[in-house]
Scaffold this active site. Structure first.
Site, PDB file in Angstrom:
ATOM      1  N   ARG A  47      -3.268  16.575  -8.014  1.00 11.90           N
ATOM      2  CA  ARG A  47      -3.815  15.515  -8.595  1.00 11.90           C
ATOM      3  C   ARG A  47      -2.883  14.690 -10.060  1.00 11.90           C
ATOM      4  O   ARG A  47      -2.898  13.714  -9.879  1.00 11.90           O
ATOM      5  CB  ARG A  47      -5.267  15.906  -9.275  1.00 11.90           C
ATOM      6  CG  ARG A  47      -5.993  14.572  -9.691  1.00 11.90           C
ATOM      7  CD  ARG A  47      -7.095  14.903 -10.515  1.00 11.90           C
ATOM      8  NE  ARG A  47      -6.811  15.566 -11.868  1.00 11.90           N
ATOM      9  CZ  ARG A  47      -7.214  16.642 -12.272  1.00 11.90           C
ATOM     10  NH1 ARG A  47      -7.841  17.419 -11.426  1.00 11.90           N
ATOM     11  NH2 ARG A  47      -6.964  17.218 -13.452  1.00 11.90           N
ATOM     12  N   TYR A  99      -9.492 -12.067  -5.161  1.00 14.49           N
ATOM     13  CA  TYR A  99     -10.171 -11.457  -4.435  1.00 14.49           C
ATOM     14  C   TYR A  99     -11.273 -10.729  -4.610  1.00 14.49           C
ATOM     15  O   TYR A  99     -11.874 -10.508  -5.749  1.00 14.49           O
ATOM     16  CB  TYR A  99      -9.178 -10.009  -4.116  1.00 14.49           C
ATOM     17  CG  TYR A  99      -9.638  -8.929  -3.189  1.00 14.49           C
ATOM     18  CD1 TYR A  99     -10.242  -9.103  -2.198  1.00 14.49           C
ATOM     19  CD2 TYR A  99      -9.937  -7.739  -3.918  1.00 14.49           C
ATOM     20  CE1 TYR A  99     -10.809  -8.134  -1.241  1.00 14.49           C
ATOM     21  CE2 TYR A  99     -10.292  -6.486  -3.003  1.00 14.49           C
ATOM     22  CZ  TYR A  99     -10.867  -6.770  -1.894  1.00 14.49           C
ATOM     23  OH  TYR A  99     -11.435  -5.778  -1.033  1.00 14.49           O
ATOM     24  N   ASP A 171      -1.558  -9.502  -9.944  1.00 15.97           N
ATOM     25  CA  ASP A 171      -1.757  -8.861  -8.679  1.00 15.97           C
ATOM     26  C   ASP A 171      -0.534  -9.539  -7.619  1.00 15.97           C
ATOM     27  O   ASP A 171      -0.892 -10.832  -7.466  1.00 15.97           O
ATOM     28  CB  ASP A 171      -3.196  -9.213  -8.326  1.00 15.97           C
ATOM     29  CG  ASP A 171      -3.587  -8.628  -6.942  1.00 15.97           C
ATOM     30  OD1 ASP A 171      -2.731  -8.484  -6.032  1.00 15.97           O
ATOM     31  OD2 ASP A 171      -4.689  -8.427  -6.557  1.00 15.97           O
ATOM     32  N   LYS A 196      -1.766  -3.648   2.171  1.00  8.78           N
ATOM     33  CA  LYS A 196      -1.485  -4.603   2.927  1.00  8.78           C
ATOM     34  C   LYS A 196       0.040  -4.786   3.453  1.00  8.78           C
ATOM     35  O   LYS A 196       0.359  -3.860   3.942  1.00  8.78           O
ATOM     36  CB  LYS A 196      -1.749  -5.945   1.850  1.00  8.78           C
ATOM     37  CG  LYS A 196      -3.331  -5.830   1.500  1.00  8.78           C
ATOM     38  CD  LYS A 196      -4.417  -5.679   1.981  1.00  8.78           C
ATOM     39  CE  LYS A 196      -5.654  -5.904   1.702  1.00  8.78           C
ATOM     40  NZ  LYS A 196      -6.189  -5.002   0.540  1.00  8.78           N
TER      41      LYS A 196
END
Length: 380
Positions: A47, A99, A171, A196
């Site tokens: 982690r 978005y 973004d 993406k």
């Protein structure tokens, strides 16, 4: 190194000291042997850090011309980490066209935790200044925006943010570092949904943040470890592999999108076409200044603003696949009002142009003629 070389080699020196493998190995492990408590080879628990993730994070920083890269379990998880740098009472100025998942996170989660958001149009950067007050801490922009492909002048907004000592986060999902580099234009943070274009093959969910400021990076690394929204090593490997062909794919995406946009612009059944490469597109001159090319996303509306006609069109497509998401090698079609932006109230959607007839295309890397013929038969 130039970008194409960085995409393949950036940050990847000595990625496998054990055997010298050319590709970063997939370290599918949770823990690492220690010789004595606290004495290890840089990793303790996955982690907190994993060699495969580390290789990806170095690659992310390299292609963005940044110093520190961080990988997260999704793009929304990356945005969530940025918002966790804020405290109740802070205010955020955000573009209104963004978005739907970002809007949902802002408006349904963090608003209830005491963060105030101002959703505004930023095509004119000076609009931002009228919303700045002593509580403002962050400016959040997408450019090109999702799904209207609006262009925001990153350099101009960065100048405003620096004058007022605010953080600017961009973004960069639609453009990627191949087409545009927000850090070079003055942004403090660049975020991407690596699901993406960075992954590029519709087979992995992952998010990223790249920054230059050491103190900000330390804060985000702490949030990444404490919150635990990290990607697994296989996911990191897939995105790292995807980045190696990013420059090839993004150029073909842009070329095909240009052909699609120019075809749709002349079709009698089409009302509006949104693609930053069109000369009549709002802020086209800004796009030319800050982008290498104009990307693979095209949105358009059919005449009459008919929901039924829009749905009939996307159901008739054969090569374009009706599906969520974007940025894969295959062409996708979506209906933002009922899919990606359904979480935004209808009245708010329509203020930004997301009407019932709006269709968003993620133009893939197939043969240009096949894509045009598919659109032709679906419109027929």
């Amino acid at each position: 190194m130039k970008f194409n070389t960085k995409a393949i080699h950036g940050g990847q020196h000595n990625i496998d000291p054990a055997y010298g493998s050319v590709m970063a190995p997939i370290y599918q492990t949770t823990s690492y042997r220690q010789n004595t408590p606290g004495s290890h080879q840089g990793f303790e628990y996955s982690r907190s850090g994993n060699p495969t993730r580390s290789a990806l994070e170095k690659s992310l920083a390299s292609i963005e011309n940044g110093k520190h890269g961080l990988a997260f379990g999704s793009g929304v998880a990356a945005i969530d980490a940025i918002l966790k740098t804020l405290t109740p009472g802070d205010e955020v100025i955000s573009t209104s066209d963004l978005y739907g998942g970002t809007y949902r996170l802002f408006n349904r989660i963090y608003k209830d935790l005491g963060i105030k958001f101002h959703f505004i149009g930023m095509q004119n950067p000076q609009t931002v200044e009228s919303y700045i007050n002593p509580n403002t801490k962050l400016i959040w922009i997408e450019t090109p925006t999702n799904p209207m492909l609006n262009i925001i002048d990153i350099e101009a907004v960065a100048k405003i943010s620096k004058e007022h000592k605010l953080l600017l986060a961009v973004d960069n999902t639609f453009a990627t570092a191949y087409l545009q580099k927000p850090l070079d234009l003055g942004a403090d943070m660049v975020m991407q949904s690596a699901t993406k274009y960075l992954g590029g093959h519709s087979d992995v969910v992952l998010g990223s943040i790249v920054v230059n400021n050491d103190k900000l990076a330390e804060q985000l690394y702490f949030i990444q470890n404490a919150g635990g929204a990290i990607p697994g090593p296989m996911d990191c490997f897939l995105v790292l592999r995807g980045i190696k062909t990013l420059h090839l794919r993004m150029q073909r995406h842009s070329e095909n999108a240009k052909a699609v946009a120019e075809y749709l612009k002349t079709h009698p059944k089409i009302e509006n076409v949104y693609w930053p490469g069109l000369k009549e597109h709002p802020n086209h001159d800004i796009a030319r200044k800050q982008m290498k090319d104009f990307g693979g996303m095209v949105s358009f509306t059919t005449k009459g603003n008919s929901y039924e006609e829009a749905i009939k069109f996307i159901e008739n497509l054969k090569i374009f696949t009706l599906a969520e998401s974007l940025g894969g090698v295959e062409s996708l079609a979506g209906h933002p009002a009922s899919m990606t932006h359904a979480s935004i109230p209808k009245a708010e959607r329509e203020k930004t142009g997301i009407v019932d007839s709006l269709i968003r295309l993620s133009v893939g890397v197939e043969d240009e003629e096949d894509l045009i013929n598919d659109l032709k038969q679906a419109l027929g």
